[in-house]
Design an enzyme around this catalytic site. Structure first.
Site, short mmCIF file in Angstrom:
data_model
loop_
_atom_site.label_atom_id
_atom_site.label_comp_id
_atom_site.label_asym_id
_atom_site.label_seq_id
_atom_site.Cartn_x
_atom_site.Cartn_y
_atom_site.Cartn_z
N GLU A 94 44.27 33.60 47.55
CA GLU A 94 45.13 34.79 47.47
C GLU A 94 44.27 35.98 47.89
OE1 GLU A 94 48.38 35.03 46.33
OE2 GLU A 94 48.62 32.89 46.00
N CYS A 143 46.73 44.62 45.77
CA CYS A 143 46.67 43.85 47.02
C CYS A 143 47.93 44.02 47.84
CB CYS A 143 46.45 42.38 46.70
SG CYS A 143 47.68 41.74 45.56
P1 NAD Z 1 35.99 40.83 42.86
O1 NAD Z 1 34.82 41.59 43.37
O2 NAD Z 1 36.32 40.89 41.41
O3 NAD Z 1 35.78 39.32 43.32
C1 NAD Z 1 36.73 38.31 43.01
C2 NAD Z 1 36.03 37.18 42.27
O4 NAD Z 1 35.05 36.59 43.10
C3 NAD Z 1 35.32 37.65 41.00
O5 NAD Z 1 35.66 36.79 39.94
C4 NAD Z 1 33.86 37.59 41.39
O6 NAD Z 1 33.02 37.33 40.29
C5 NAD Z 1 33.82 36.47 42.38
N1 NAD Z 1 32.69 36.60 43.30
C6 NAD Z 1 32.17 37.74 43.80
N2 NAD Z 1 31.13 37.45 44.64
C7 NAD Z 1 31.03 36.11 44.66
C8 NAD Z 1 30.15 35.20 45.36
N3 NAD Z 1 29.21 35.62 46.18
N4 NAD Z 1 30.33 33.88 45.15
C9 NAD Z 1 31.30 33.44 44.32
N5 NAD Z 1 32.14 34.25 43.66
C10 NAD Z 1 32.02 35.56 43.82
O7 NAD Z 1 37.32 41.29 43.58
P2 NAD Z 1 37.52 41.78 45.09
O8 NAD Z 1 37.23 40.70 46.04
O9 NAD Z 1 36.93 43.11 45.28
O10 NAD Z 1 39.11 41.98 44.99
C11 NAD Z 1 39.77 42.80 45.87
C12 NAD Z 1 40.34 41.99 47.03
O11 NAD Z 1 41.21 41.02 46.52
C13 NAD Z 1 41.15 42.83 47.97
O12 NAD Z 1 40.93 42.37 49.28
C14 NAD Z 1 42.57 42.54 47.55
O13 NAD Z 1 43.54 42.73 48.55
C15 NAD Z 1 42.47 41.11 47.15
N6 NAD Z 1 43.50 40.78 46.18
C16 NAD Z 1 44.42 39.86 46.52
C17 NAD Z 1 45.43 39.56 45.63
C18 NAD Z 1 46.47 38.53 45.94
O14 NAD Z 1 47.19 38.16 45.04
N7 NAD Z 1 46.58 38.06 47.17
C19 NAD Z 1 45.48 40.20 44.39
C20 NAD Z 1 44.50 41.12 44.10
C21 NAD Z 1 43.50 41.41 44.98
#
Ligand code: NAD
Length: 478
Positions: A231, A265
């Protein structure tokens, strides 16, 4: 032996050794797998009990979760109810209402050559599933997938985002108190802990977050042939056509964009204003912002804050990519960034190449629908496309000539609150989907079952040696 003694001492002292996340992850997954193997999670009664317990958590612990979300994101209690806690409660109620029907085996017709026989699909739980969630809706995006995982009869491990630490801690504290603690676990932490988890074998991984980490998750899952649902995000555009009530459209766009300070998102990323609507629309957007958050949104209890300094610095650097129509004010100490509308934006500027994911709304002017469709199709597929248009023909063309995870006519974001609709992306915005029965499908396997009596043995014609008569019969049947 020495090593494990040392680890015990370290654990007693609260010292986290370099190999501890891996050992913890392996032990947690083994515990969940042992539970799944007993068959305890399979009966519908167990699943319903877990869903009702999760519902109780959300209602009884609403004050604690509301405080945590206020601490992490400055989320207002009303927004917390509508977009986080209430959302998951609705998802649970919808699931409880329909679960038996979704789980019912489905009969399918059997070809004549195989008669007499019966064929059906049965929904099999997958086993132990991993849910990795982000910080922006840390309750909704952690617990809504959990609803599906439990409804489908799985054990589940939730890894909340470290960037929303208060909510992560609250979930880690509360979930084992309400849910079967041998079937549901929460592992807190950042990349190191997630990396350790990803070394384990899961039966499904649902990851929500950015595409860079999505690739890491998918590569790790490939080692175990674990299926994944990704997602992800993207730049969701809003098309506005002449003939639309621009004041009403501006209110809907402003609501969808500035909810959670733009950190959604599905939030409108930018506006493609067609046929001279850009100028008046930008003015209406400024009015809508004032009517929702007042003349100084920093003082509005309903307006959120940017999650951390890194995102704050990233966003404020984008402010110079256009002319500020309204907003632009910011304060690093409180991570406040005003709801901002930008005009005269170069389509090649950074604000138009990366996902904004914050309260900055560029309004671009394009001549007509053809130009908008060409602009859209030249870019990565987003999670959603929104349009405000009085023309049925425009809706038809957008549905037929563009690809996105979802389409919203007249209202952004809200499609994800319709429990019967799948929630998911396509292309760069991810793959797979969940919510409602789509969650049960995602977290279970449709097992094909054929049941044919031994007698009469109608298979004789298929057994060698093949005679001319058998061949004639087989060719007529197949
Ligand atoms: P985030 O930084 O919280 O990362 C998401 C998860 O990945 C966390 O649990 C984090 O601990 C883990 N993570 C981070 N680095 C990692 C690594 N190197 N290896 C393994 N795991 C790791 O969140 P984010 O990515 O900043 O979230 C924002 C993004 O998510 C935006 O692009 C947004 O559009 C997208 N998003 C999508 C949805 C959807 O439903 N499609 C919903 C919300 C957000």
């Amino acid at each position: 032996m020495e090593r494990s003694l040392l680890s015990d001492v370290e654990r007693e002292l609260g010292v986290r050794g370099a190999d501890e996340p891996a050992a913890d992850a392996a032990a947690t997954v083994a515990r969940l797998r042992a539970t799944f193997t007993t068959g305890r999670t399979r009966p519908t009664a167990w699943r319903r009990r877990q869903l009702r317990a999760l519902r109780a958590l959300l209602t009884e612990q609403a004050p604690a979760l509301t405080d945590a979300l206020a601490a992490d994101l400055g989320k207002s209690p009303v927004e917390t109810h509508t977009s986080e806690l209430g959302f998951v409660v609705n998802e649970i109620d919808h699931t409880l209402r329909h679960l038996e029907r979704w789980l019912r085996p489905r009969r399918v017709p059997v070809p004549m050559a195989l008669l007499p026989a019966r064929a059906r699909t049965v929904r099999d739980p997958l086993g132990v599933v991993l849910v990795i969630s982000p910080w922006n809706y840390p309750v909704m995006l952690g617990l809504a997938p959990l609803v599906g995982a439990l409804a489908a009869g799985n054990c589940a491990l939730l890894k909340p985002s470290e960037l929303a630490p208060a909510t992560s801690a609250a979930l880690a504290r509360l979930l084992p108190r309400y849910l079967d603690p041998d079937a549901v676990a929460v592992v807190e932490g950042a990349a190191a802990q997630t990396t350790a988890l990803l070394e384990q074998r899961f039966d499904h991984i649902l990851y929500t977050g950015n595409g860079t980490v999505g690739r890491i998750v998918m590569a790790a899952a490939a080692r175990h042939l674990t299926p994944v649902t990704l997602e992800l995000g993207g730049k969701c555009p809003v098309l506005v056509e002449p003939g639309t009530d621009l004041a009403a459209a501006a209110r809907r766009i402003a609501w969808g964009k500035f909810l959670n300070a733009g950190q959604s998102c599905t939030a409108p990323d930018h506006v493609l204003a067609l046929g001279g609507t850009a100028e008046p629309l930008a003015r209406h957007l400024a009015d809508a912002i004032t009517s929702m958050y007042g003349t100084d949104p920093a003082r509005s209890p309903d307006y959120g804050r940017i999650i951390d300094d890194r995102h704050f610095d990233r966003l404020t650097a984008l402010l110079g990519d256009g002319r500020v129509v309204t907003g632009g004010a910011h304060d690093r100490a409180t991570r406040y960034l005003a709801p901002t509308v930008l005009a005269d934006v170069d389509p090649a500027a950074p604000v138009m190449s990366e996902e904004i994911f914050g309260p900055i709304l560029p309004v671009l002017s394009l001549p007509d629908l053809d130009a908008a469709i060409a602009f859209f199709n030249a870019r990565a597929k987003p999670l959603a496309l929104y349009a405000f248009t009085p023309h049925r023909e425009t809706r038809r063309r957008l549905l037929g000539e563009t690809s996105s995870g979802a389409v919203g006519f007249g209202l952004p974001n809200a499609h994800l609150t319709v429990p019967g609709l799948p929630f998911g992306g396509v292309g760069a915005s991810g793959f797979g989907s969940y919510h409602g029965h789509y969650s049960v499908e995602t977290f279970s396997h449709a097992k094909a079952v054929l049941d044919k009596p031994l007698s009469p043995d109608t298979m004789r014609a298929a057994y060698p040696p093949f005679t001319a008569a058998k061949e004639r019969l087989l060719r007529r049947l197949l």
